[in-house]
Design an enzyme around this catalytic site. Structure first.
Site, mmCIF file in Angstrom:
data_model
loop_
_atom_site.group_PDB
_atom_site.id
_atom_site.type_symbol
_atom_site.label_atom_id
_atom_site.label_comp_id
_atom_site.label_asym_id
_atom_site.label_seq_id
_atom_site.Cartn_x
_atom_site.Cartn_y
_atom_site.Cartn_z
ATOM 1 N N HIS A 160 -36.369 24.925 23.215
ATOM 2 C CA HIS A 160 -36.184 25.897 22.141
ATOM 3 C C HIS A 160 -37.104 25.597 20.954
ATOM 4 O O HIS A 160 -37.325 24.434 20.602
ATOM 5 C CB HIS A 160 -34.724 25.917 21.673
ATOM 6 C CG HIS A 160 -33.828 26.682 22.596
ATOM 7 N ND1 HIS A 160 -32.464 26.545 22.606
ATOM 8 C CD2 HIS A 160 -34.112 27.618 23.550
ATOM 9 C CE1 HIS A 160 -31.941 27.349 23.523
ATOM 10 N NE2 HIS A 160 -32.921 28.003 24.108
ATOM 11 N N HIS A 172 -27.692 20.045 15.277
ATOM 12 C CA HIS A 172 -27.481 20.941 14.127
ATOM 13 C C HIS A 172 -26.277 20.533 13.286
ATOM 14 O O HIS A 172 -25.306 19.966 13.813
ATOM 15 C CB HIS A 172 -27.235 22.381 14.618
ATOM 16 C CG HIS A 172 -28.422 23.016 15.264
ATOM 17 N ND1 HIS A 172 -29.314 23.783 14.574
ATOM 18 C CD2 HIS A 172 -28.869 22.971 16.556
ATOM 19 C CE1 HIS A 172 -30.264 24.212 15.403
ATOM 20 N NE2 HIS A 172 -30.016 23.727 16.618
ATOM 21 N N ASP A 174 -28.497 19.944 21.432
ATOM 22 C CA ASP A 174 -27.659 21.144 21.446
ATOM 23 C C ASP A 174 -26.687 21.165 22.617
ATOM 24 O O ASP A 174 -26.192 22.228 23.016
ATOM 25 C CB ASP A 174 -28.534 22.407 21.454
ATOM 26 C CG ASP A 174 -29.327 22.567 20.171
ATOM 27 O OD1 ASP A 174 -29.194 21.706 19.273
ATOM 28 O OD2 ASP A 174 -30.092 23.540 20.067
ATOM 29 N N HIS A 213 -35.225 19.734 24.522
ATOM 30 C CA HIS A 213 -35.282 21.002 25.274
ATOM 31 C C HIS A 213 -36.288 21.942 24.631
ATOM 32 O O HIS A 213 -36.785 21.666 23.547
ATOM 33 C CB HIS A 213 -33.887 21.640 25.399
ATOM 34 C CG HIS A 213 -33.268 22.102 24.121
ATOM 35 N ND1 HIS A 213 -32.923 21.251 23.088
ATOM 36 C CD2 HIS A 213 -32.924 23.342 23.681
ATOM 37 C CE1 HIS A 213 -32.379 21.939 22.110
ATOM 38 N NE2 HIS A 213 -32.384 23.220 22.425
ATOM 39 N N ASP A 217 -36.829 25.724 17.785
ATOM 40 C CA ASP A 217 -36.380 24.905 16.651
ATOM 41 C C ASP A 217 -36.338 23.414 17.004
ATOM 42 O O ASP A 217 -35.966 22.585 16.173
ATOM 43 C CB ASP A 217 -35.014 25.392 16.123
ATOM 44 C CG ASP A 217 -33.901 25.292 17.140
ATOM 45 O OD1 ASP A 217 -34.092 25.755 18.290
ATOM 46 O OD2 ASP A 217 -32.829 24.744 16.816
ATOM 47 N N HIS A 218 -36.754 23.067 18.242
ATOM 48 C CA HIS A 218 -36.831 21.653 18.642
ATOM 49 C C HIS A 218 -38.261 21.209 18.974
ATOM 50 O O HIS A 218 -38.535 20.012 18.997
ATOM 51 C CB HIS A 218 -35.885 21.380 19.821
ATOM 52 C CG HIS A 218 -34.454 21.628 19.436
ATOM 53 N ND1 HIS A 218 -33.586 20.621 19.078
ATOM 54 C CD2 HIS A 218 -33.769 22.785 19.269
ATOM 55 C CE1 HIS A 218 -32.426 21.150 18.716
ATOM 56 N NE2 HIS A 218 -32.505 22.463 18.830
ATOM 57 N N HIS A 273 -26.923 24.416 27.997
ATOM 58 C CA HIS A 273 -27.509 25.147 26.850
ATOM 59 C C HIS A 273 -28.863 25.718 27.297
ATOM 60 O O HIS A 273 -29.130 26.905 27.152
ATOM 61 C CB HIS A 273 -27.662 24.176 25.688
ATOM 62 C CG HIS A 273 -28.324 24.736 24.476
ATOM 63 N ND1 HIS A 273 -27.726 25.644 23.647
ATOM 64 C CD2 HIS A 273 -29.564 24.492 23.944
ATOM 65 C CE1 HIS A 273 -28.564 25.951 22.647
ATOM 66 N NE2 HIS A 273 -29.675 25.263 22.806
HETATM 67 FE FE FE Z 1 -31.239 24.069 18.392
HETATM 68 ZN ZN ZN Z 2 -31.345 24.911 21.402
#
Ligand code: FE
Ligand code: ZN
Length: 255
Positions: free
Chosen positions: A58, A171, A133, A56, A60-61, A114
């Site tokens: 985001h 995570h 996530d 996805h 942090d990905h 999410h």
């Molecule tokens: Fe994440």
């Molecule tokens: Zn995420």
């Protein structure tokens, strides 16, 4: 040939995952949270990155996609854009698509909630699911872009996988998830056993991942929102699974 799967930490609590096909030498990274740890793992193993499988949009990905693509010239696989565009993508995938990492096959499940674009990757032959996530061990992701019914439906898709599949999530949130789960499901013996195991693993600075999907079905209260016993624990007797799931998620947000 069985995949060689490596688990490591990126950023503060993201998991990095490498999936290596010994037959062809192909290696995929699931998401690209941070270049440094991914490159170090590749170099330590003597592997070169051929694919990035994005779950996805985001940051942090996807934050390290450009740097890794520049360095390795790897193929970037990502879901179709739904809200935010993901850059540097070579192949867009959706529900039911099957992609190859060397000779390894990964099936795409759309698991929105999410984010609207969220997908999970299922390596059936290796009994491994990368759910980022959407589904965490003993928890689930926050519902940022979708709705509670949409997220519940995504969890049902993951719950439908066999008990002996291993869950690789986005995570290391398991300890916090266990703490919350005990507040609603404190008499669940399987959860209590998992709590003790998580305490031991974290004290030893070890990862709580992968977990077995069969264990998640017992310990993860978010996967049991359609269990009348869970509705009763929340004083929501007779409520729908979607309502129970929404209540659980809101309580977790406030916890
Ligand atoms: Fe994440
Ligand atoms: Zn995420």
């Amino acid at each position: 040939m069985a995949a060689d799967i490596r688990v490591f930490t990126c950023l503060s609590d993201n998991f990095g995952y490498l999936i290596h096909d010994p037959a062809t030498g192909a290696t995929a990274s699931v998401d690209a949270p941070e270049a440094g740890p991914i490159i170090r793992q590749l170099e330590a193993a003597g592997w070169t990155l051929t694919d990035i499988l994005i779950t996805h949009h985001h940051h942090d990905h996807v934050g390290a996609v450009a740097e890794l693509k520049q360095k390795y010239g790897c193929r970037v696989v990502a879901p179709h854009d739904k809200t935010t565009a993901i850059a540097d993508v070579d192949l867009r995938v959706g529900h039911g698509d099957v992609i190859k990492v060397g000779e390894l096959l990964a099936r795409v499940l759309e698991t929105p909630g999410h984010t609207l674009d969220h997908v999970s990757y299922v390596f059936d032959a290796d009994k491994a699911v990368f759910a980022a996530d959407t589904l965490f061990s003993v928890g689930c992701g926050r519902v940022f872009e979708g709705t509670y019914p949409m997220m519940w439906d995504s969890l049902l898709k993951l719950r439908a996988l066999p008990d002996d599949f291993r869950l690789y999530c986005g995570h290391e949130y398991t300890a916090s998830n266990v703490k919350f789960a005990l507040t609603v499901d404190g008499d669940n013996e399987a959860l209590k056993a998992r709590a003790a195991e998580v305490t031991r693993l974290r004290a030893a600075n070890e990862s709580t991942i992968p977990s077995l999907l069969g264990d998640e079905k017992q310990t993860n209260v978010f996967l049991r929102a359609d269990d009348p016993a869970v509705a009763i624990k929340l004083r929501m007797k007779g409520a729908t699974a979607e309502q129970v799931f929404g209540e659980l998620r809101e309580r977790k947000n406030k916890s």
